[in-house]
Design a protein around this motif. Structure first.
Motif, short mmCIF file in Angstrom:
data_model
loop_
_atom_site.label_atom_id
_atom_site.label_comp_id
_atom_site.label_asym_id
_atom_site.label_seq_id
_atom_site.Cartn_x
_atom_site.Cartn_y
_atom_site.Cartn_z
N TYR A 263 0.84 -1.20 0.00
CA TYR A 263 0.00 0.00 0.00
C TYR A 263 0.88 1.25 0.00
O TYR A 263 1.74 1.43 0.86
CB TYR A 263 -0.92 0.02 1.23
CG TYR A 263 -2.06 -0.96 1.13
CD1 TYR A 263 -3.24 -0.60 0.49
CD2 TYR A 263 -1.97 -2.24 1.66
CE1 TYR A 263 -4.31 -1.49 0.39
CE2 TYR A 263 -3.01 -3.15 1.56
CZ TYR A 263 -4.18 -2.77 0.92
OH TYR A 263 -5.22 -3.65 0.82
N SER B 155 0.20 1.07 5.38
CA SER B 155 -0.39 -0.23 5.68
C SER B 155 -1.81 -0.08 6.21
O SER B 155 -2.15 0.94 6.81
CB SER B 155 0.48 -0.95 6.72
OG SER B 155 -0.21 -2.04 7.28
N PRO B 156 -2.68 -1.09 5.99
CA PRO B 156 -4.02 -1.05 6.57
C PRO B 156 -4.02 -0.93 8.09
O PRO B 156 -5.03 -0.54 8.68
CB PRO B 156 -4.64 -2.37 6.12
CG PRO B 156 -3.90 -2.74 4.89
CD PRO B 156 -2.49 -2.26 5.11
N SER B 157 -2.92 -1.28 8.73
CA SER B 157 -2.84 -1.17 10.19
C SER B 157 -2.55 0.26 10.64
O SER B 157 -2.53 0.55 11.83
CB SER B 157 -1.76 -2.11 10.74
OG SER B 157 -0.48 -1.74 10.24
N GLU B 158 -2.32 1.17 9.69
CA GLU B 158 -2.00 2.55 10.01
C GLU B 158 -3.13 3.47 9.55
O GLU B 158 -3.89 3.13 8.65
CB GLU B 158 -0.70 2.97 9.30
CG GLU B 158 0.50 2.11 9.65
CD GLU B 158 1.70 2.41 8.75
OE1 GLU B 158 1.52 3.22 7.81
OE2 GLU B 158 2.76 1.84 8.97
#
Length: 412
Positions: free
Chosen positions: A325, A329-332
């Motif tokens: 990405y 990241s999707p975690s951010e």
């Protein structure tokens, strides 16, 4: 005194299964060692790598959790049976086999626990047994005391977007019914070097008067006297929602108003703003090209990019060829910026169209009157019918001083 009843088979079996799974899981962790190196574990059939070992560990842990719940449930049933049996023998003068009056030979009255543990349902179903007895009318909500329920103070607002674009535009007061200003429409810089005694080059300048009319935006709501008197929160609720409606409409007008009286002329309909088509470019490239137009043609410094939430979603989810990405990241949370510009997600903006501009220097919201809330019962038959009209309104003009300082990005 509580009577002691041996554990029934279902409870013993569940305890045994739980211990077996716990031992199995413990042996795996023992193989892995204190550093939890799963590559050392060889006792799991079919586990070709550490990923398979980890999945097997998770599966065993889930089984232990389920078995532990079963044991807890069965133990609760066993404890209830013991307590009931103890109550059945309490009182000290009744011998086993004696009746309820304590007279030998009389009919025996069994306790609830005895009836439960001796029932066929308990013997065949274990912990899921039903009571083998006749029940009278069940005391429940439908045939008993209905519980009292108090409504909480929270009001869940209707799902509607809040205006974001207004936060970008500087606001100034005005005492006029229109904002007039002069725009330099001709600029010819003829400055040049000259020989001694030669003529100077002649420059050309011309100004044009521009006008932006102050427009009114408002809304009203009819309310009964009783509603306002009986619920103290109603007035505060209305005082919040009506001004919100006015600002929401103002945000939409600032972007897409058509300029036909009494509408404001929104930025997207201002003559002279620039346009950059996305074409085959990635969205970030098209945005940068629009920024360049604002810098070169508009001679301004773009400070924000406005996009519909669905269009910004496409940017936020951009990935490289190998799946990384770009915007984090999707975690951010990810940056709400593009090329360093602040990104404003505005649902009132036309989808598939973005807007780049120097909002700080070349746009202005001139406010003749801020949001006011007024109340009256002098409307139609409101006075005789016990009603009140609550109105919220504002008056403002949108001024775009340099249209070329803005550029749309189309085809996103």
């Amino acid at each position: 005194m509580t009577a002691t009843i041996p554990e029934f088979p279902a409870l013993k079996e569940a305890r045994g299964k739980l211990v077996a799974k716990q031992d199995e899981l413990g042996s795996i962790f023992a193989e892995a060692g204190p550093d939890l190196d799963l590559s050392k574990v060889k006792s799991i059939p079919g586990a070709a790598d550490t990923k398979a070992v980890a999945e097997h560990i998770r599966s065993l842990n889930d089984e232990c959790t389920d078995l532990a719940k079963d044991v807890d449930d069965l133990a609760a049933v066993h404890k209830a049976a013991e307590s009931s049996a103890g109550r059945g023998t309490r009182g000290g003068g009744v011998e086993p086999g004696a009746g309820q009056t304590g007279i030998p030979g009389a009919e025996t009255t069994k306790s609830l626990g005895e009836m439960f543990t001796e029932s066929d349902a308990f013997k065949t179903k274990g912990r899921s047994a039903d009571l083998d007895m006749e029940l009278k009318t069940l005391l429940s909500r439908s045939a008993g005391w209905a519980p009292e329920t108090t409504r909480g103070p929270r009001v869940v607002d209707f799902a509607t977007p809040a205006p974001q674009i207004l936060d970008l535009i500087p606001t100034t007061p005005t005492s006029q019914a229109a904002v007039k200003y002069m725009e330099e429409t001709t600029y010819t810089n003829a400055a040049a070097e000259r020989a001694e005694g030669g003529p100077y080059a002649e420059a050309a300048l011309a100004l044009t008067e521009r006008t932006s009319v102050v427009q009114s935006i408002g809304v009203w709501l009819p309310v009964t006297d009783e509603q306002l008197e009986d619920e103290p929160r109603v007035r505060a609720y209305i005082d919040n929602r009506l001004p919100f409606m006015v600002r929401q409409r103002l945000g939409s007008q600032v972007l897409v108003g058509n300029g036909t009286d009494p509408n404001l002329r929104g930025i997207l309909n201002v003559a002279g703003i620039q346009t950059q088509a996305k074409g085959t470019d990635p969205v970030p490239d098209a945005v940068y090209k629009a920024m360049t137009k604002v810098r070169v043609t508009g001679q301004a410094l773009p400070n924000a990019f406005v996009a519909h939430p669905n269009d910004w979603q496409d940017v936020r989810l951009l990935r490289t060829a190998d799946g990384i990405y770009i915007w984090g990241s999707p975690s951010e949370v990810g940056p709400e910026r593009i090329w360093g510009l602040q990104v404003v997600q505005e649902a009132a903006l036309t989808e598939n169209t973005g807007l780049v501009g120097d909002f700080a220097n070349y746009s202005e919201l001139a406010v003749r009157r801020g949001v006011e809330v007024q109340v009256t019962n002098a409307h139609a038959d409101f006075f005789v019918n016990g009603k009140q009209a609550i109105r919220a309104s504002l008056r403002a003009a949108l001024v775009i001083y340099r249209p070329a300082a803005f550029a749309t990005v189309t085809g996103i």
